[in-house]
Scaffold this active site. Structure first.
Site, mmCIF file in Angstrom:
data_model
loop_
_atom_site.group_PDB
_atom_site.id
_atom_site.type_symbol
_atom_site.label_atom_id
_atom_site.label_comp_id
_atom_site.label_asym_id
_atom_site.label_seq_id
_atom_site.Cartn_x
_atom_site.Cartn_y
_atom_site.Cartn_z
ATOM 1 N N TYR A 169 -57.740 112.344 84.954
ATOM 2 C CA TYR A 169 -56.758 112.849 83.985
ATOM 3 C C TYR A 169 -57.046 114.318 83.650
ATOM 4 C CZ TYR A 169 -53.562 112.864 80.039
ATOM 5 O OH TYR A 169 -52.524 113.150 79.197
ATOM 6 N N HIS A 191 -55.897 118.490 73.822
ATOM 7 C CA HIS A 191 -56.012 117.037 73.741
ATOM 8 C C HIS A 191 -57.390 116.637 74.248
ATOM 9 C CE1 HIS A 191 -51.479 115.784 73.725
ATOM 10 N NE2 HIS A 191 -51.811 116.575 72.719
ATOM 11 N N TYR A 230 -50.042 106.175 76.164
ATOM 12 C CA TYR A 230 -49.425 105.411 77.256
ATOM 13 C C TYR A 230 -49.431 103.940 76.852
ATOM 14 C CZ TYR A 230 -50.217 109.479 80.343
ATOM 15 O OH TYR A 230 -50.210 110.730 80.928
ATOM 16 N N LYS A 252 -49.190 114.787 86.635
ATOM 17 C CA LYS A 252 -49.870 115.575 87.661
ATOM 18 C C LYS A 252 -48.978 116.548 88.437
ATOM 19 C CE LYS A 252 -53.940 114.199 86.869
ATOM 20 N NZ LYS A 252 -54.645 115.116 85.966
ATOM 21 N N PRO A 281 -44.419 110.531 87.377
ATOM 22 C CA PRO A 281 -44.922 111.337 86.260
ATOM 23 C C PRO A 281 -46.085 110.718 85.473
ATOM 24 C CG PRO A 281 -42.820 110.353 85.700
ATOM 25 C CD PRO A 281 -43.054 110.053 87.142
HETATM 26 C C1 PHB Z 1 -44.699 114.898 78.996
HETATM 27 O O1 PHB Z 1 -45.259 115.548 78.108
HETATM 28 O O2 PHB Z 1 -43.489 115.036 79.227
HETATM 29 C C2 PHB Z 1 -45.512 113.962 79.802
HETATM 30 C C3 PHB Z 1 -46.816 113.666 79.411
HETATM 31 C C4 PHB Z 1 -47.568 112.794 80.145
HETATM 32 C C5 PHB Z 1 -47.042 112.223 81.281
HETATM 33 C C6 PHB Z 1 -45.753 112.512 81.682
HETATM 34 C C7 PHB Z 1 -44.973 113.381 80.933
HETATM 35 O O3 PHB Z 1 -47.785 111.358 82.001
#
Ligand code: PHB
Ligand code: APR
Length: 390
Positions: A385, A72, A201, A297, A293
């Protein structure tokens, strides 16, 4: 039995520590409460920082990761029904890697089995003794037998609900905690991800939403929900409708839906225990801290603890220097608090809080606007990130 390091917990922290120690010739045994199948059935996040990927390669478990993971180069942020892209690669030179925690755990388990290293799965009544004496002892029940391991050190890698942290006297431990007034409803589905090369997000007045993935054919999606909701309240149709409402029109139109193969609600919490060493016990990963989450991290922080701890123990056994173990807690906590701050901030930025007034909502909006329009703000986000320098 006798070993140098007794590891409690065979999640990613315990297994990775075992692997790094074994490669350096340090002796370790693992004691795990659940079965291997049960450990592998837990669905967790799946975004790896570059230092996590590097550490997995250094541990000799990078082969399938290199083959099956997906790079990514950035992330998407949606608010006001508008899609923004933060080009992490351009801003930092670094990328993140999509590869499920479950797969990381599976690779570590297979490497451990192939090396003939011992893990006592399905152990019960684990308790620790002698943590402030010249030798520690781990007692447990395994297949109807009472067993004991004498060791130099115990590595508490047994997660938030484990026994390790609770074995430190209460008056020696400080705990810092923040609970959030909502949870995440997560759905796993065998459908192509809507944004295969960046996690999306979304901030919406109905609540936060997240589009992630496990592979080009398996998606992981989340919506913010009240903790009072139950999984049964959320039919697949209701979930997909709610997710689409919280995304921008283009992303919503591209969303491919299908039956959920897993659906669960998880609480969000920030938590840190200090110190991360007491006498002969070290804490690593979720045993010492929890992050919400947002930002993915949890696993990355666990891996950075384990890398520090493995280096410290190897320094002790191979170079006969205690400098690493003496500074482990302080070094690990410095990074832990920076990552706690980022995860707390990203959570505050992206979710809808039941008690935020209109001024607070405007501030949140202005912060999202700053993040996506001011390069220095995007860069700071991208640096966190992609993962802070070690
Ligand atoms: C996930 O892939 O489950 C995932 C990705 C990003 C996040 C939290 C969970 O911030
Ligand atoms: N005795 C032995 N094992 C135990 C005990 C106990 N008393 N209590 C818990 N365990 C085991 C659990 O069954 C689990 O397999 O310890 C393991 C801890 O694993 P995780 O909870 O996955 O924690 P960790 O290895 O530190 O991984 C951190 O997991 O929760 C996510 O976001 C977090 O991604 C991060 C990662």
């Amino acid at each position: 039995m006798r070993t140098q390091v007794a590891i409690i917990g065979a999640g990613p922290s315990g297994l990775l520590l075992g692997q790094l120690l074994a490669r350096a010739g340090v002796d370790a045994l693992i004691v795990e409460r659940q079965s291997a199948e049960h450990v592998l059935s837990r669905i967790r996040a799946g975004i790896l920082e570059q230092t996590t990927v590097d550490t997995l390669h250094a541990a000799g478990v990078g082969e399938r990761l290199a083959r099956e993971s997906i790079v990514h180069g950035g992330i998407n942020i949606v608010f006001d029904n508008t899609h923004h892209h933060i080009d992490v690669r351009k801003l930092t030179g670094a990328v993140v890697t999509a590869y499920g925690q479950t797969e990381v755990t599976r690779d570590l388990m297979e490497a451990r089995a192939a090396a003939g290293l011992t893990t006592f799965y399905e152990s019960s009544e684990v308790h620790l003794e002698g943590l402030s004496d010249s030798r520690a002892v781990v007692h447990f029940q395994h297949q109807g037998q009472a067993l004991r391991i004498e060791c130099d050190f115990v590595a508490g890698c047994d997660g938030f609900h484990g026994v390790a942290r609770r074995s430190i006297p209460k008056d020696r431990l400080r705990e810092f905690e923040r609970a959030y007034p909502f949870g995440w409803l997560g759905v796993l589905a065998d459908v192509p991800p809507v944004s295969p090369h960046a996690v999306t997000y979304a901030h919406h007045e109905r609540g936060f939403a997240l589009c992630s993935m496990r592979s080009l054919t398996r998606s992981r999606y989340y919506v913010q929900c009240p903790m009072s909701d139950r999984v049964e309240d959320w039919s697949d149709a209701r979930f997909w409708d709610e997710l689409a409402l919280r995304l921008d029109p283009q992303t919503a139109a591209d969303l491919i839906t299908g039956p959920a193969i897993e659906k669960s609600i998880a609480p969000l919490r920030s938590y840190v225990a200090e110190p991360m060493r007491w006498g002969r016990i070290f804490l690593a990963g979720d045993a010492a801290h929890i992050v919400p989450p947002t930002g993915a991290k949890g696993l990355n922080l666990a891996v950075s603890d384990v890398r520090l701890l493995a280096e410290a123990l190897i320094e002790l056994y191979v170079e006969n220097s205690s400098a690493g173990i003496d500074h482990y807690s302080e070094r690990a906590l410095r990074r832990v608090w920076k990552v706690e701050r980022f995860s707390w901030w990203a959570t505050s930025l992206l979710h809808t809080f039941p008690d935020t007034d209109e001024f607070g909502q405007r501030m949140q909006h202005a912060e999202l606007d700053t993040l996506t329009s001011l390069e220095s703000a995007s860069r700071s986000f991208a640096e966190h990130y992609a993962g802070l320098a070690f």
